[in-house]
Design a protein around this motif. Structure first.
Motif, PDB file in Angstrom:
ATOM      1  N   LYS B 377      73.822  74.652  54.931  1.00 52.29           N
ATOM      2  CA  LYS B 377      75.138  74.797  54.911  1.00 52.29           C
ATOM      3  C   LYS B 377      75.316  74.248  53.811  1.00 52.29           C
ATOM      4  O   LYS B 377      76.870  74.823  52.992  1.00 52.29           O
ATOM      5  N   ALA B 378      75.294  73.157  53.613  1.00 51.90           N
ATOM      6  CA  ALA B 378      75.888  72.203  52.352  1.00 51.90           C
ATOM      7  C   ALA B 378      75.736  73.105  51.471  1.00 51.90           C
ATOM      8  O   ALA B 378      76.143  72.797  50.416  1.00 51.90           O
ATOM      9  N   VAL B 380      74.524  75.832  50.603  1.00 54.22           N
ATOM     10  CA  VAL B 380      74.990  76.816  50.539  1.00 54.22           C
ATOM     11  C   VAL B 380      76.449  76.475  49.957  1.00 54.22           C
ATOM     12  O   VAL B 380      76.941  76.895  48.336  1.00 54.22           O
ATOM     13  N   ILE B 381      77.716  75.402  50.439  1.00 51.71           N
ATOM     14  CA  ILE B 381      78.208  74.737  49.708  1.00 51.71           C
ATOM     15  C   ILE B 381      77.878  74.591  48.152  1.00 51.71           C
ATOM     16  O   ILE B 381      78.341  75.426  47.492  1.00 51.71           O
TER      17      ILE B 381
END
Lengths: 270, 406
Positions: B377-378, B380-381
């Motif tokens: 997720k990190a 993705v950001i």
């Protein structure tokens, strides 16, 4: 069962029998199989009202409709599974004699072991019925869960991960030609520059804060917590919009049922 | 006389159409035959890339009469044969204006659409006018062969993601196995499960656990099995009754195994009842009708909905609320989350369901995968911000990296 309940049940049954007769008389001359048609319409109306009676509370009519529905659907899926999957797909590929027996078209071909794999796995699954060899059925379960989870992993990574990342690559300054141009051509329509920019900023901030909300290995405090809070707000607003949209769809289903009751059953011209 | 002739012609047309032996358009035989259209040119056939074989792509240059003139081409018909000069079979057609057709066959030899791999094939494209008889065939193209590919070049981004995610997972699982404590933030919905089971025990009422309408291969159902395992273990310890009505027979089989193992782990194998996990039906609303009946007749103290849910979510949750049960829900079906949020006491939103299963299970594999997901997720950001910068400065090469071909 209480005496009152029995009286109500008998009364409702008589009412629907009368309804059947009246409906049949109304359809006589208009349709060939009017008795059957009248029965189907009346019985459908009875079942609809029986299910709706659940809104009051649990009662024998609801129980009847529920058990009928469950019984019929379970039997239907059982027979569908047997006749379409086993007889329809498997047997024509396995045995000519069985194909003849079940009166299905035999598909000639060389011996192909892959058609026997589901047979073996299915038989292993049935080993659950044995007290001593029930553990063998776990092999089939492991196969089903393992293979499909592995296949889904790739599918989800493609559709829910990579494609979603690229979908967030949106220009934050749509068609930007300077502040003067922006204010002199201010347009509030859905395809206007301002609205498009707002939409893209919403996507960017909404997705980012939404992802932050779903971080599990860090405490949601400070700036991170504020971003997470914004993320949950975005989610809740989205859920609210989705809720309203779906409720509208459900209302249309209810309208469909009420139309059936009033037009098809009671004969009102609506 | 003219009217008599017209009437006679009409009678003849009607009569011939009815008996189906004479072409109904008798007058056409007297009309001049239109000139055939110009043929399509530059027919080229190639194997479809990045596939399992049994498919070819046919391309051509349109006829000069495409949609124009008295002998306008209305469609193109594509023919295939294993011989260069005979046995051509039509495999498809496209309307005017098109210059491409994908001849996608099947792998099944007995199927009508079967296209053999590594076999010489010949193609031709017919330009067809409104009168199907008036047509012009192109030159035959061939031989050409279809073949399967080992590698799908369009899915390199997916492979990269799999490798990175896999490496992260292996790393964090090994870290978790070494005994390092991996932090997972508490989830309100999961904390409530323990309280809800305690409440059911105090009230002497059962716990209803719904696995949803998903099949055993769905990720949400698999996550639900883990939560069921934890719930069943606690239920076994407290000696409370557990009811698990199932929609799918395979899910039921797995759920029975899960509950049985949990009773064994809790040290109460004798308390396990085979009937506590049972099949109802594989029909959505029949299943709902039956579960609603259970809710109002058995009055469970707690209803737990974890898994895949569709249109039945609100019907179930609303009935549970009417019955006065504490309700905890969790699903990754975005469309149904609003209903659970309004009708349940606690709701696990989307990925919280997976996190809950890791949180409860506390197994290194699950905790490691959860940690790896957080890192993903990190990433993705970071990629999102880079992508936004790239698109705003028109750096298309970066955006192309994320283009996945299906």
């Amino acid at each position: 069962m209480k005496k009152t309940t029995l009286i109500i049940m008998a009364g409702v049954t008589v009412l629907f029998l009368l309804s059947w007769i009246i409906k049949a008389l109304a359809l006589e001359g208009m349709q060939e199989d009017y008795i059957k048609k009248a029965f189907l319409v009346t019985f459908s109306a009875f079942l609809t009202l029986s299910i709706l009676s659940f809104l009051y509370r649990d009662n024998p009519f609801y129980k009847f409709a529920e058990h009928l529905f469950v019984g019929v659907s379970a039997a239907f899926w059982m027979s569908m599974g047997f006749w379409s999957t086993i007889v329809g797909n498997l047997i024509p590929r396995l045995s000519q004699n069985l194909s003849v027996f079940f009166k299905v078209h035999y598909i000639p071909g060389d011996f192909n072991f892959r058609f026997y794999i589901p047979v073996i796995l299915g038989l292993l699954l049935l080993m659950r019925l044995s007290r001593n060899y029930g553990w063998i059925s776990r092999w089939s379960l492991a196969f089903i869960v393992g293979t499909t989870a592995g296949l889904n992993f790739i599918r989800y990574l493609r559709s829910d991960f990579i494609k979603q990342i690229s979908a967030t690559f949106v220009p934050l300054l749509v068609d930007w030609q300077g502040t003067g141009h922006f204010f002199s051509n201010l347009d509030l329509s859905a395809s206007g520059q301002l609205v498009m920019m707002l939409a893209n900023w919403t996507i960017f901030l909404g997705v980012m804060s939404g992802i932050i909300y779903f971080f599990f290995s860090k405490e949601h405090t400070g700036m991170f917590g504020r971003a997470s809070r914004f993320g949950i707000w975005v989610l809740m607003i989205t859920f609210g919009a989705s809720f309203g949209y779906t409720v509208m769809g459900r209302i249309s289903l209810l309208v469909g049922r009420i139309t059936f009751l009033f037009r098809d059953w009671l004969g009102f011209n609506i | 006389m003219r009217y008599i002739l017209i009437i006679f012609s009409l009678i003849l047309i009607t009569f011939s159409a009815v008996i189906g032996q004479v072409d109904p358009v008798v007058t056409d035989s007297l009309a001049p035959v239109p000139a055939p259209p110009a043929p399509v040119t530059e027919v080229a056939v190639s194997d479809k890339a990045n596939d399992h074989g049994h498919a070819l792509i046919i391309e051509w240059k349109r006829s000069l009469d495409d949609g124009a003139g008295s002998n306008a081409v209305m469609l193109y018909e594509i023919f295939r044969s294993e011989f260069p000069d005979s046995a051509f079979k039509m495999v498809g057609s496209v309307p005017l204006g098109n210059e491409r057709f994908e001849d996608i066959g099947t792998i099944e030899k007995e199927s009508r659409d079967y296209i053999p791999d590594n076999t010489n094939l010949y193609y031709r494209v017919d330009a067809v006018t409104i009168d199907p008889v008036v047509r012009t065939s192109s030159e035959v193209y061939g031989p050409v062969q279809s073949y399967s590919n080992w590698f799908h070049k369009g899915r390199v981004p997916v492979l990269t993601a799999v490798l990175i995610f896999g490496a992260l997972m292996v790393y964090f699982v090994s870290v978790a196995r070494k005994g390092t404590e991996l932090y997972v933030r508490p989830l309100a919905g999961i904390a409530a499960v323990d309280d809800a089971i305690g409440r059911a025990t105090e009230m002497g009422r059962p716990i209803l656990y719904i696995l949803g309408l998903g099949t055993a291969d769905m990720i949400s159902t698999i996550a639900s099995f883990t939560i069921l395992s934890r719930v069943a273990k606690q239920v076994a310890e407290y000696q409370t009754e557990l009811i698990v009505p199932c929609y799918d027979p395979i899910v039921m089989t797995v759920a029975q195994e899960v509950v049985k193992s949990s009773y064994l782990d809790a040290g109460h194998p004798d308390n396990y009842k085979e009937d506590s996990v049972f099949y109802i039906t594989t029909n959505q609303f029949a299943y709902v009708a039956a579960v609603n009946g259970i809710m109002l007749r058995d009055l469970p103290a707690t209803n737990v909905y974890m898994g895949k849910f569709y249109a039945e979510s609100l019907i179930l949750a609303e009935t549970g609320a009417v019955a006065g049960s504490i309700q905890i829900a969790g699903t990754d079906e975005v469309g149904q989350l609003p209903f659970f949020i309004v009708a349940c006491d606690y709701t696990l939103i989307g990925e919280e369901l997976y996190a809950a299963s890791a949180y409860l299970g506390r197994e290194p594999i699950m905790l490691g995968s959860l940690k790896a997901q957080d890192y993903a997720k990190a990433a993705v950001i970071v990629l999102m911000i880079l992508g936004l910068l790239a698109i705003n400065v028109h750096l298309n090469a970066f955006i192309e990296i994320f283009k996945v071909v299906d």
